[in-house]
Design an enzyme around this catalytic site. Structure first.
Site, PDB file in Angstrom:
ATOM      1  N   LYS A 104       0.826  -1.207   0.000  1.00 43.70           N
ATOM      2  CA  LYS A 104       0.000   0.000   0.000  1.00 43.70           C
ATOM      3  C   LYS A 104       0.858   1.254   0.000  1.00 43.70           C
ATOM      4  CE  LYS A 104      -4.465  -1.489   1.730  1.00 43.70           C
ATOM      5  NZ  LYS A 104      -5.513  -1.408   2.754  1.00 43.70           N
TER       6      LYS A 104
ATOM      7  N   LYS B 128      -4.544 -10.442  -6.607  1.00 37.01           N
ATOM      8  CA  LYS B 128      -5.829 -10.852  -6.021  1.00 37.01           C
ATOM      9  C   LYS B 128      -6.959  -9.923  -6.470  1.00 37.01           C
ATOM     10  CE  LYS B 128      -6.246  -8.437  -1.645  1.00 37.01           C
ATOM     11  NZ  LYS B 128      -6.724  -8.442  -0.280  1.00 37.01           N
TER      12      LYS B 128
ATOM     13  N   LYS C 106     -11.614  -4.933  -4.445  1.00 39.16           N
ATOM     14  CA  LYS C 106     -12.608  -3.907  -4.749  1.00 39.16           C
ATOM     15  C   LYS C 106     -11.962  -2.564  -5.043  1.00 39.16           C
ATOM     16  CE  LYS C 106     -13.257  -3.789   0.226  1.00 39.16           C
ATOM     17  NZ  LYS C 106     -13.946  -4.507   1.292  1.00 39.16           N
TER      18      LYS C 106
HETATM   19  P1  AMP Z   1     -11.190  -6.713   3.108  1.00 39.53           P
HETATM   20  O1  AMP Z   1     -11.982  -6.450   1.894  1.00 39.53           O
HETATM   21  O2  AMP Z   1      -9.752  -6.442   2.890  1.00 39.53           O
HETATM   22  O3  AMP Z   1     -11.765  -6.119   4.337  1.00 39.53           O
HETATM   23  O4  AMP Z   1     -11.276  -8.286   3.292  1.00 39.53           O
HETATM   24  C1  AMP Z   1     -12.327  -8.955   3.945  1.00 39.53           C
HETATM   25  C2  AMP Z   1     -12.071 -10.446   3.927  1.00 39.53           C
HETATM   26  O5  AMP Z   1     -12.131 -10.930   2.570  1.00 39.53           O
HETATM   27  C3  AMP Z   1     -10.708 -10.875   4.457  1.00 39.53           C
HETATM   28  O6  AMP Z   1     -10.856 -12.057   5.208  1.00 39.53           O
HETATM   29  C4  AMP Z   1      -9.901 -11.147   3.221  1.00 39.53           C
HETATM   30  O7  AMP Z   1      -8.902 -12.108   3.447  1.00 39.53           O
HETATM   31  C5  AMP Z   1     -10.956 -11.677   2.266  1.00 39.53           C
HETATM   32  N1  AMP Z   1     -10.596 -11.411   0.863  1.00 39.53           N
HETATM   33  C6  AMP Z   1     -10.449 -10.188   0.281  1.00 39.53           C
HETATM   34  N2  AMP Z   1     -10.129 -10.319  -1.028  1.00 39.53           N
HETATM   35  C7  AMP Z   1     -10.072 -11.647  -1.283  1.00 39.53           C
HETATM   36  C8  AMP Z   1      -9.791 -12.440  -2.451  1.00 39.53           C
HETATM   37  N3  AMP Z   1      -9.500 -11.881  -3.635  1.00 39.53           N
HETATM   38  N4  AMP Z   1      -9.804 -13.791  -2.323  1.00 39.53           N
HETATM   39  C9  AMP Z   1     -10.094 -14.370  -1.140  1.00 39.53           C
HETATM   40  N5  AMP Z   1     -10.376 -13.693  -0.013  1.00 39.53           N
HETATM   41  C10 AMP Z   1     -10.365 -12.356  -0.067  1.00 39.53           C
END
Ligand code: AMP
Ligand code: TRP
Length: 330
Positions: A113, A195, A198
């Protein structure tokens, strides 16, 4: 022996993708039957990158409704907004005092980041993993269901729990990650080496849980594949491998079954079926979301009740921590 405790969090920093769904939320649902689950909308984590107040407000409510639409039941789990339980920030401060700068410097998410941003970085982005450790440790959490990207942060939480326990006496439970193999990392549809996120600038790179039928179909059609022309589950074909993972997670079919079924058939056929699988899996979630989201007073009741429940546990742990480090009880 009581039930084990589960904690997980999701940031309200925009709409959620099917990566969030497969890697995290979908797996939170069955855990509710066996464990004491705490699921938090971590708004304090979200402000580590700049947010518009009105967007943050909307996204927070959207995500509570979406979690419920995905099957998180506030009667079974404690569903709450992080900033409503002030113990999170308080414990984070204490944990900051036993965290080494070097540990935080090694966090790959921070490195990524900070590389991407050319503006002044804020200190919260640096100490973010400490707040995450506080989230987890406040509830004596045994298990943390997350995607693969959070593994390093979880290691830090374990390390801080052990360090505090050995410095002051046994206080925290050392948490274990719960990471699923096939869904752990859903990749970008435009670049299967990164990965799905969003925050990607290309909206064809991700499918949102709330995308409509046309958008889902368009994005799958445009998903990057390769020139091999064969449906195989191989690291040499990362685009197809990712699509097979998505197919498997939404249909419940095993990877082997899917590979077998599409043997000798083209990518077009496979993608068409995948479109249907994803559209049908997301349709009931979208419908239920609309209904829950429109009922403001119900949402309010859920997050207020959740915060009350969470505070009750969090307060007890924080009080113990303060006592051990030498703060005078109020
Ligand atoms: P965040 O959007 O960073 O708050 O992530 C929320 C949850 O979604 C966390 O447990 C991340 O590990 C999971 N996560 C986010 N992006 C991915 C992805 N591309 N594949 C699998 N898990 C994800
Ligand atoms: N850092 C996590 C993410 O970006 C979200 C999160 C915050 C979390 N606190 C947590 C996940 C505690 C699990 C447990 O995805």
């Amino acid at each position: 022996m009581g039930k084990k405790t589960v904690f997980s969090g999701v940031q309200p920093s925009g709409a959620l993708t099917i990566g969030n769904y497969i890697g995290a939320i979908k797996r939170w649902v069955p855990l509710q039957e066996k464990y004491d689950c705490y699921y938090s909308i971590v708004d304090q984590h979200a402000i580590t990158v700049p947010q518009e107040a009105k967007d943050l407000r909307k996204n927070t409510l959207d995500i509570i409704a979406l979690l419920m639409a995905c099957g998180i039941d506030p009667k079974k789990s404690t569903l709450f907004i992080q900033s409503h339980v002030t113990e999170h920030a308080e414990l984070a401060w204490v944990l900051n005092s036993i965290t080494y700068m070097g540990q935080l410097n090694r966090m790959t998410q921070f490195k990524d980041k900070s590389k991407r941003s050319d503006e002044n970085l804020n200190a919260a982005l640096f100490t973010y993993p400490v707040l995450m450790a506080a989230d987890i440790l406040l509830y004596k959490t045994d298990l943390v269901p997350v995607g693969d990207d959070q593994k390093q942060h979880l290691e830090l939480a374990r390390d801080l729990a052990e360090r505090f326990n050995s410095r002051y006496s046994d206080t925290f439970t050392v948490p274990e990650p719960l990471i699923d193999k096939s869904g752990a990392r859903i990749m970008s549809l435009q670049d299967p080496t990164v990965k799905m996120s969003k925050s990607d600038s290309d909206e064809n790179a991700y499918i949102l849980i709330l995308d409509d039928e046309a958008a889902i179909k368009r994005k799958i059609k445009r998903a990057v594949t390769d020139s091999v022309g064969e449906i195989a589950y191989s690291d040499d074909q990362p685009g197809i491998k990712n699509l097979i993972n998505i197919y498997s997670n939404f249909s419940g079919d095993t990877v082997e079954d899917i590979v077998q079924r599409y043997k000798g058939r083209g990518y077009g056929d496979f993608k068409k079926d995948l479109e249907e699988v994803v559209v049908e899996a997301l349709r009931p979630i979208r419908e239920s979301f609309e209904e829950i989201r429109s009922d403001k007073s119900y949402l309010e009741e859920v997050y207020r009740e959740g915060a009350k429940e969470a505070s009750y546990s969090a307060m007890k742990v924080l009080r113990k921590v303060h006592k051990k480090i030498g703060f005078i009880p109020r």
